[in-house]
Design an enzyme around this catalytic site. Structure first.
Site, PDB file in Angstrom:
ATOM      1  N   LYS B 127       0.857  -1.187   0.000  1.00 24.23           N
ATOM      2  CA  LYS B 127       0.000   0.000   0.000  1.00 24.23           C
ATOM      3  C   LYS B 127       0.893   1.237   0.000  1.00 24.23           C
ATOM      4  O   LYS B 127       1.980   1.210   0.607  1.00 24.23           O
ATOM      5  CB  LYS B 127      -0.840  -0.047   1.281  1.00 24.23           C
ATOM      6  CG  LYS B 127      -1.894   1.035   1.430  1.00 24.23           C
ATOM      7  CD  LYS B 127      -2.633   0.827   2.754  1.00 24.23           C
ATOM      8  CE  LYS B 127      -3.834   1.740   2.882  1.00 24.23           C
ATOM      9  NZ  LYS B 127      -4.551   1.519   4.158  1.00 24.23           N
ATOM     10  N   SER B 202      -9.311   1.235   2.980  1.00 22.36           N
ATOM     11  CA  SER B 202      -8.402   2.082   2.241  1.00 22.36           C
ATOM     12  C   SER B 202      -7.294   1.302   1.539  1.00 22.36           C
ATOM     13  O   SER B 202      -6.675   1.850   0.638  1.00 22.36           O
ATOM     14  CB  SER B 202      -7.781   3.120   3.179  1.00 22.36           C
ATOM     15  OG  SER B 202      -6.951   2.521   4.130  1.00 22.36           O
ATOM     16  N   SER B 226      -9.642  -1.188   6.936  1.00 23.59           N
ATOM     17  CA  SER B 226      -8.926  -0.917   5.682  1.00 23.59           C
ATOM     18  C   SER B 226      -8.130  -2.079   5.099  1.00 23.59           C
ATOM     19  O   SER B 226      -7.747  -2.029   3.934  1.00 23.59           O
ATOM     20  CB  SER B 226      -8.013   0.294   5.861  1.00 23.59           C
ATOM     21  OG  SER B 226      -8.783   1.473   5.899  1.00 23.59           O
TER      22      SER B 226
END
Lengths: 546, 546
Positions: B127, B202, B226
């Protein structure tokens, strides 16, 4: 009722808890009251022997039926009554409740042949932050007097499950945020070794109580030295475990909910063996099932075993420092650090000078955290009764500071995290250079031996370790000696606060005062640091290994 | 430069990282792009096979010299390039750097006969919160574009020590504080299984990337679902370890320094076996030596072993719930929970209905924490470039709330602690009633299957678990089916938000969408919950145990 009326009533009730036959007839006039129990005629020789034994020995004898909990509890209740009358160290005393519990435990053992747990029958004294059903937890806040608890703190419940007996809750400074024990309820607690010295704080009542052997294991709390300082000032071992090792849930506290630097619980004892008995007994109750902040980490025998071969073979690698860059300790403390370093070297261990990393920065950051709400929480509690703040208060919490804003707090928390990681990096760098693991760091815990009243001015040796959340065990080392620990008149203070601390040194006044060091390890290294501390005690001749 | 210019330049640079021969000629028009790699002609059959293998298998083959890291890295770089072009899931792509690293690792193995670590040669996608020296970590904040890192995040360093290869950093929603992936830099990331569905967030770029098998293990972060939401929406396993298990140090983030509810790192994978490979590989690097927030807790094989006999003998005791008191999940999710409960029952395990304890309270408290600074940190970052907030933002952070004051924060933190302990008490009460240990709780992770764009409205199934800091593993279960999962037209919403969520359900639109549940355990129970999740996957037929 004025706050003074509330206090007068509280003191009357406290005094009434001491049976007539345990009361002092002629209070001693000497500075030290350490030999009073033997001279008083109040305690039998057997009771004296019990209180001067070890917890490890007492639980073994009780489990074997060689001693009853009633006998042991009676002995400690008597000696605690003396301790309180001589040093003013209690806020709650409840021998009747204790003896009822002891009787139950004795009956249980007799009828089942089994103990209820590893602390079966053992009296344990508690700082007055622990809630016990039916008793007050005033924490010496006048506003909290008269509120009787409806439940127990988690650690109280777990100690009961382990078989402990409670009989006394000891005095604290107003707010808990200072390292001498003075409040508007019971006044000042003094050091049993010399009434002119402080017992330390904030677990100062525990320090005096266990130092006097009115207790064998005392439980305190530490957010800025509050276990370690009274342990040091009373020639005791004391551990500040890392946060999350022991349960703190449902305890009374100032600034409850402040989580940037956590207050932690820990025992104060006469030996590491007793400290270990306490730690193992609590961890065996799986505190993480009750307190969400406790890490699910049982006693790790493997960690203790991993360090043992180093202990016996001169294989330890230990750093030391004696000045944090803010304040140089008094001569007795410098000698204390050197004594430990020498003892280790003599036993073949590797000892090197540790460069303390940015301690003044850490001390400033920690002070900002303590004062995060500008003293609102504490001052509101004072206002609720009208009692005035104690004079020492401003040394740790500066109430003229504004509240910290949320984004500022986040920044402080980031600085804390970064500092902790930089410290780990310093350790790794040294390890790389030395080619071996660093096992511990020896440091002062206070710049003074047991301090004279109102002279505790510098908390930094303790607070930097709280910010790091490192494990730290205080080890008693020696006694200040006016013939050795001469004042260095040529010394030029390095900071303003150093000047204040240096000015306080007086070899005569400190003669005989307990001198201690702290043994520091990384986060959650209790098993290792306790084993190293035990070995240091053994080398110094201060530790009885059973 | 306007913020739009900065974005245009960034996109140009990003596009340029994809070699000509990996570019799509004719983008597919179908809703699902899952079969594109096989049809594209860009990947060889061997590359397809590599990317559809398991990480466990790949590291074994590379260690044995049966596959090179260059071959494996090339395969994943190609497939990642396709993933990005098809779903818009990357923010940084650096195949050259990756292949150089792979070549080095191959040479090392060849010359020494040894791997550098347990992940030797394995590509891992990250990420875009992870810092890698020399690359940007914009996190899709326009203001952060153009800042190139001078050092690595701790987890990046440790994964490198373990032998990993990095090649891509994936997209996130602006601020990270929402569960769909949309930002002003790359726009929206879509679900590879259906462009009309969200990939979650996310860590949504990771979800799309690993779901498409452009990655085999992807690392995300989770402060309010997330990791778990994109795992669920992409039919992946994903773990939200408890805080302190994996290192988070030196990562980019919004609201850095907020410590009341911690964001944590965790892997998203196609199997628990791969998840375990990742966890064991990271823990073997002793992350607590580098990140002070990591608990010194190695992989505990004993914890996994302790649960194993229960798995094979129908000995598990597992609770489940399908409504948290705020929002009833859509029919596919209700069926998902029931499917898991039935599978466990059928295998002889004890399954009981768990009464979720005060979840609406937990959700409200968590929202207050997320909005602790009234959005100051995030809005200041937006202001720095002039980019506007994304529309979804207000669903999680309500910027009209005032900043929380310090004493209020302490009160919130106390409420959090008390809530956590009450939850533990609920578990103990049930255990007492059942006469056996509760091993896990099965729950929805979202009220919807992979959600349609802009329809993610309720975070509570995820956030309550973040507040509790419980370990949670998402397990893929099944697919929404319009023929089974009929809308219950008679249902009366229990809250306003429930009404909003119910109105969104459309059996046709959700047909085929991934359905998942989360398997929840107490704090720091990763080994046990992973083992239970693996067994559930096995019972469902979704888990390949090597």
């Amino acid at each position: 009722m004025t706050w003074e009326d509330v206090v007068a009533d509280k003191l009357k009730r406290l005094e009434a808890t001491i049976p007539q036959e345990w009361r002092l007839q002629a209070p001693p006039t000497e500075d030290s009251v350490m030999d009073y129990p033997k001279k008083s005629g109040i305690m039998t020789p057997e009771e004296i022997a019990i209180t001067e034994s070890s917890a490890t020995d007492l639980v073994a004898k009780m489990a074997a039926g060689q001693l009853t909990s009633v006998a042991v509890t009676t002995a400690f209740c008597k000696r605690a009554a003396l301790a309180h009358q001589l040093t003013n160290c209690s806020l709650e005393f409840f021998p009747e409740m204790a003896l009822a519990r002891a009787k139950e435990l004795d009956a249980h053992l007799k009828s089942t042949g089994k103990t209820v747990g590893p602390l079966h029958g053992l009296p344990i004294s508690l700082k007055d932050q622990f809630r016990i059903k039916g008793l007050e937890t005033s924490m010496a806040y006048v506003a909290w007097i008269g509120k009787f608890e409806e439940g127990n703190s988690v650690l109280v419940d777990l100690l009961l499950k382990a078989g402990a007996v409670f009989y006394v809750k000891t005095s604290v400074p107003q707010s808990l945020m200072v390292c001498e024990t003075i409040n508007n309820v019971t006044g000042r607690t003094v050091n049993p070794r010399n009434k002119n010295w402080s017992c330390g704080g904030s677990s100062g009542g525990e320090g005096a109580m266990v130092g006097f052997r009115g207790g064998i294991i005392g439980v305190g709390t530490d957010i800025g030295g509050s276990i370690r300082v009274p342990a040091a000032f009373n020639f005791l071992y004391g551990i500040r475990p890392s946060h999350g090792r022991l349960p703190y849930a449902k305890m009374a506290n100032s600034m409850v909910g402040q989580e940037t630097v956590h207050s932690v619980c820990g025992p104060m004892t006469h030996s590491v063996a007793d400290m270990r008995l306490f730690m193992k007994s609590v961890l065996a109750q799986e505190p993480w099932q009750y307190d969400s902040k406790v890490v699910p980490m049982p006693w790790r025998q493997s960690e203790e075993d991993a360090i043992k071969p180093k202990l016996s073979s001169g294989g330890l690698t230990v750093g030391y420092f004696n000045c944090d860059g803010n304040v140089l300790p008094h001569p007795p403390i410098l000698r204390g650090v050197a004594t430990v370093a020498e003892a280790l070297k003599k036993a073949g261990h590797t000892v090197f000078e540790w460069a303390p990393y940015k301690h003044p920065f850490a001390v400033d950051l920690t002070n900002k955290i303590y004062a995060g709400d500008g003293g609102t929480d504490i001052f509101n509690t004072l206002k609720a009764s009208g009692e005035p703040p104690i004079p020492n208060f401003k040394e740790l919490i500066n109430p003229s500071l504004p509240k910290v804003d949320m984004n500022e707090l986040w920044d402080v928390q980031l600085q804390k995290w970064n500092y902790q990681m930089e410290y780990l990096e310093q350790i790794r760098l040294v390890e790389k250079k030395l080619g071996r693991e660093v096992d511990a760091i020896i440091a002062p815990i206070t710049p003074t031996a047991a301090v004279r009243h109102n002279q505790f001015k510098y908390y930094g040796y303790a607070t930097a370790i709280n910010l790091l959340d490192f494990t730290s065990v205080v080890v008693p080392v020696t006694w200040a000696d006016k013939n050795i620990d001469k004042k260095n008149e040529a010394y030029k203070p390095i900071t303003e606060i150093d000047g204040v601390v240096q000015a306080e040194y007086d070899a005569e006044a400190y003669h005989g005062a307990p001198v201690a060091v702290q043994i520091i390890g990384r986060r959650l290294t209790e098993e290792r640091i306790m084993a190293i501390s035990e070995e240091i005690g053994r080398l110094l001749g201060n530790e009885i290994t059973p």
